[in-house]
Design a protein around this motif. Sequence first.
Motif, PDB file in Angstrom:
ATOM      1  N   ARG A   1       0.950 -11.351  -2.873  1.00  0.00           N
ATOM      2  CA  ARG A   1       1.261 -12.330  -1.816  1.00  0.00           C
ATOM      3  C   ARG A   1       0.216 -12.272  -0.707  1.00  0.00           C
ATOM      4  N   CYS A   2      -0.138 -11.041  -0.335  1.00  0.00           N
ATOM      5  CA  CYS A   2      -0.922 -10.886   0.891  1.00  0.00           C
ATOM      6  C   CYS A   2      -1.497  -9.485   0.946  1.00  0.00           C
ATOM      7  N   MET A   3      -2.718  -9.389   1.457  1.00  0.00           N
ATOM      8  CA  MET A   3      -3.323  -8.079   1.709  1.00  0.00           C
ATOM      9  C   MET A   3      -3.854  -8.096   3.138  1.00  0.00           C
ATOM     10  N   ARG A   4      -3.703  -6.995   3.835  1.00  0.00           N
ATOM     11  CA  ARG A   4      -4.209  -6.885   5.210  1.00  0.00           C
ATOM     12  C   ARG A   4      -4.664  -5.455   5.466  1.00  0.00           C
ATOM     13  N   ASP A   5      -5.701  -5.298   6.286  1.00  0.00           N
ATOM     14  CA  ASP A   5      -6.077  -3.946   6.721  1.00  0.00           C
ATOM     15  C   ASP A   5      -5.565  -3.729   8.140  1.00  0.00           C
ATOM     16  N   PRO A   6      -4.732  -2.720   8.340  1.00  0.00           N
ATOM     17  CA  PRO A   6      -4.121  -2.495   9.658  1.00  0.00           C
ATOM     18  C   PRO A   6      -5.096  -1.803  10.601  1.00  0.00           C
ATOM     19  N   THR A   7      -5.940  -2.599  11.270  1.00  0.00           N
ATOM     20  CA  THR A   7      -6.942  -2.035  12.195  1.00  0.00           C
ATOM     21  C   THR A   7      -6.334  -1.975  13.599  1.00  0.00           C
ATOM     22  N   ARG A   8      -6.944  -2.683  14.588  1.00  0.00           N
ATOM     23  CA  ARG A   8      -6.391  -2.670  15.953  1.00  0.00           C
ATOM     24  C   ARG A   8      -4.916  -3.052  15.933  1.00  0.00           C
ATOM     25  N   GLY A   9      -4.092  -2.304  16.654  1.00  0.00           N
ATOM     26  CA  GLY A   9      -2.673  -2.614  16.683  1.00  0.00           C
ATOM     27  C   GLY A   9      -1.899  -1.897  15.591  1.00  0.00           C
ATOM     28  N   GLY A  10      -2.625  -1.337  14.590  1.00  0.00           N
ATOM     29  CA  GLY A  10      -2.008  -0.502  13.572  1.00  0.00           C
ATOM     30  C   GLY A  10      -1.101  -1.256  12.613  1.00  0.00           C
ATOM     31  N   LEU A  11      -0.421  -0.463  11.743  1.00  0.00           N
ATOM     32  CA  LEU A  11       0.463  -1.050  10.736  1.00  0.00           C
ATOM     33  C   LEU A  11       1.571  -1.878  11.389  1.00  0.00           C
ATOM     34  N   ALA A  12       2.071  -1.403  12.540  1.00  0.00           N
ATOM     35  CA  ALA A  12       3.174  -2.109  13.213  1.00  0.00           C
ATOM     36  C   ALA A  12       2.777  -3.556  13.518  1.00  0.00           C
ATOM     37  N   SER A  13       1.579  -3.756  14.082  1.00  0.00           N
ATOM     38  CA  SER A  13       1.168  -5.113  14.466  1.00  0.00           C
ATOM     39  C   SER A  13       0.891  -5.959  13.226  1.00  0.00           C
ATOM     40  N   THR A  14       0.260  -5.361  12.205  1.00  0.00           N
ATOM     41  CA  THR A  14      -0.022  -6.090  10.964  1.00  0.00           C
ATOM     42  C   THR A  14       1.272  -6.596  10.328  1.00  0.00           C
ATOM     43  N   LEU A  15       2.275  -5.715  10.225  1.00  0.00           N
ATOM     44  CA  LEU A  15       3.533  -6.130   9.592  1.00  0.00           C
ATOM     45  C   LEU A  15       4.257  -7.169  10.444  1.00  0.00           C
ATOM     46  N   ASN A  16       4.160  -7.042  11.771  1.00  0.00           N
ATOM     47  CA  ASN A  16       4.766  -8.064  12.629  1.00  0.00           C
ATOM     48  C   ASN A  16       4.120  -9.429  12.412  1.00  0.00           C
ATOM     49  N   GLU A  17       2.790  -9.450  12.252  1.00  0.00           N
ATOM     50  CA  GLU A  17       2.107 -10.724  12.000  1.00  0.00           C
ATOM     51  C   GLU A  17       2.602 -11.347  10.690  1.00  0.00           C
ATOM     52  N   ILE A  18       2.720 -10.516   9.653  1.00  0.00           N
ATOM     53  CA  ILE A  18       3.169 -11.019   8.347  1.00  0.00           C
ATOM     54  C   ILE A  18       4.615 -11.503   8.432  1.00  0.00           C
ATOM     55  N   ALA A  19       5.468 -10.712   9.095  1.00  0.00           N
ATOM     56  CA  ALA A  19       6.884 -11.094   9.216  1.00  0.00           C
ATOM     57  C   ALA A  19       7.020 -12.422   9.952  1.00  0.00           C
ATOM     58  N   ALA A  20       6.206 -12.587  11.021  1.00  0.00           N
ATOM     59  CA  ALA A  20       6.291 -13.833  11.802  1.00  0.00           C
ATOM     60  C   ALA A  20       5.773 -15.010  10.990  1.00  0.00           C
ATOM     61  N   GLN A  21       4.626 -14.832  10.325  1.00  0.00           N
ATOM     62  CA  GLN A  21       4.023 -15.965   9.614  1.00  0.00           C
ATOM     63  C   GLN A  21       4.809 -16.331   8.357  1.00  0.00           C
ATOM     64  N   SER A  22       5.423 -15.325   7.711  1.00  0.00           N
ATOM     65  CA  SER A  22       6.197 -15.604   6.492  1.00  0.00           C
ATOM     66  C   SER A  22       7.658 -15.909   6.800  1.00  0.00           C
ATOM     67  N   ARG A  23       8.070 -15.736   8.060  1.00  0.00           N
ATOM     68  CA  ARG A  23       9.464 -15.918   8.468  1.00  0.00           C
ATOM     69  C   ARG A  23      10.404 -15.088   7.596  1.00  0.00           C
ATOM     70  N   VAL A  24      10.051 -13.812   7.483  1.00  0.00           N
ATOM     71  CA  VAL A  24      10.875 -12.858   6.731  1.00  0.00           C
ATOM     72  C   VAL A  24      11.056 -11.615   7.590  1.00  0.00           C
ATOM     73  N   GLY A  25      11.993 -10.760   7.199  1.00  0.00           N
ATOM     74  CA  GLY A  25      12.086  -9.436   7.788  1.00  0.00           C
ATOM     75  C   GLY A  25      11.313  -8.441   6.935  1.00  0.00           C
ATOM     76  N   ILE A  26      10.904  -7.336   7.533  1.00  0.00           N
ATOM     77  CA  ILE A  26      10.271  -6.255   6.771  1.00  0.00           C
ATOM     78  C   ILE A  26      10.922  -4.959   7.223  1.00  0.00           C
ATOM     79  N   THR A  27      11.386  -4.174   6.262  1.00  0.00           N
ATOM     80  CA  THR A  27      11.961  -2.869   6.591  1.00  0.00           C
ATOM     81  C   THR A  27      11.097  -1.781   5.976  1.00  0.00           C
ATOM     82  N   ILE A  28      10.661  -0.836   6.812  1.00  0.00           N
ATOM     83  CA  ILE A  28       9.888   0.286   6.270  1.00  0.00           C
ATOM     84  C   ILE A  28      10.686   1.577   6.443  1.00  0.00           C
TER      85      ILE A  28
END
Lengths: 345, 345
Positions: A224-251
Amino acid sequence: MKFTCPLPIQGSDRVLLGHGSGGTLSAALLRDIVMPAYTNPLLARMEDQATLQINGASVAFTTDSFVVKPLFFPGGDIGSLAVHGTVNDLAMGGAQPLALSVAMILEEGFPIEDLRHIAQSIGAAASACGVSVVTGDTKVVEKGSGDGIFLNTSGIGLVPPGLNLSAANARPGDAVILSGSLGDHGIAILARREGLSLESTIESDSAPLHSLVSAILAVTTEIRCMRDPTRGGLASTLNEIAAQSRVGITIQETSVPVREDVRGVCELLGLDPLYVANEGKMVAILPPEHADAVLAAMRAHPLGRGAAIVGTVTSTEPGLVLQRTAFGTRRVVMMLAGDQLPRIC
Amino acid sequence: MKFTCPLPIQGSDRVLLGHGSGGTLSAALLRDIVMPAYTNPLLARMEDQATLQINGASVAFTTDSFVVKPLFFPGGDIGSLAVHGTVNDLAMGGAQPLALSVAMILEEGFPIEDLRHIAQSIGAAASACGVSVVTGDTKVVEKGSGDGIFLNTSGIGLVPPGLNLSAANARPGDAVILSGSLGDHGIAILARREGLSLESTIESDSAPLHSLVSAILAVTTEIRCMRDPTRGGLASTLNEIAAQSRVGITIQETSVPVREDVRGVCELLGLDPLYVANEGKMVAILPPEHADAVLAAMRAHPLGRGAAIVGTVTSTEPGLVLQRTAFGTRRVVMMLAGDQLPRIC
């Protein structure tokens, strides 16, 4: 509940360090100032790279400036970091890198030997990635108007046919795979910058991920998607994906790999590894039926040995990233808000 | 007699402002420090853009950083300049622009309103060129580590089939056509920066040249080389062509257009318009049989109204640029040596 950005002018009509953090202030600056000025469908996709159709080929195009401080750090320098950063932005779009540009802004008085060292590091890193630096530019500003050297690397890559990667593609049930431990780069930079005396030297994880991506795509192109969690870390990367895909993510907190020494420094300084920058790690989101095979392929690659399934995509609470803690509780993982570690890349 | 560069370490082991001038020090830095680190055939061609073959298409790729001071000046600002500069680097390779990237390095404290103004200027300039900003990046450095805003624009363009443009292609007998008057940009920046009180405001000539290039190529594709004389001026551009083509170039002083007000400021300050930067002018070198038709086409275009045949390519004294003066004497026109006007672009 949906993530919303504060207005950048709330509290300031001037640029703050946090506007470069990769978190909410960066997002607000983009949303309110930059995007309205350039608006077009490719930019609006907000991926790490744009993909253009040229003569039937899918050509990825990306840019990144580098202002990391210090210029030389354990595990790399601004030159190798600039090559890896841009190769990784291409790779996260599924592209194999074709060509790089390198533009330098030098401060008057910068040592020529340091410049030679950095240029050689750029050349060596590009060569190791199988990509050529084909064009460049050099500017010089007066002493006091810059900070030694700033780099920009832009890159072109070729996306194999049939891929459809986007941060808007995540679907409930998908698996979230992380390629290895979090926070090495940010803590390596911080430790060197602040002169922390540690028992062991923590090295940046700076590395090019295009061959790891090839190993993943050899298993399946249904990613579906690949991202490298640079500035802002994994938290910001997953938030971007959750917002753009309109889904929740649980880690799962216990599934997220963090090196013991990195965790130690984070605890000492009150940092959360989920927010610390990485430069050689990636997240892949993919349908669950491919998760085990992709995980095995990643673990067989030198840059994916520490890969783990760290979470799942959910249909509840779209836009929200949740963490199940080691104690069984749940907490919301927000996007990075301020300027945790400026000039990390 | 052949032009040779001094070693950059002669006199200094540190970066000098002149290393960014576009003249001999810039050339020496490239030759001795940068090129050896990245060496590959595309970069070795030393054009303003690299041209890659992708799926049978010729794709031009270029990059430029912008550090102009002041940020806002008569005739433009750093935003429009960055778009025009990169569109022109593509156009000089014969390419029509397809896509731009914009990367910003902001200094903490930079006014958000100035940023908005610059972003809008970028968007408007790109839109006027028919090109989209498809990808970007934003970094922030601490107050005192930058100078307001630095921009990088990289660009991709499509080169029509059958073109073979190169600074190494000039042949004895070729005509040298200049699209208009010299020095407007450099003098506009200088006047604003130094607060010169002039009778009239001199405006930068900053403009995108891709449609002028289209008008030229509609007459003939038998063009040897096109270049925009930016940093280092026409003198440095012609020296590069003479050196790479191993030919001589002779220009007629009386044929080179310079506006009266620009000439006045140059005389006042002891500047030679041949060395002053332009951002909306181009030189075309082409076989003499096409010169009149190309000149007519250029003069029919709004950005080529002042076009003139300013010289010819010769077989004598390869590598050397000569000027026949108004008094009938000859003088050697060297490449720019020092740092005539720093931060002009």
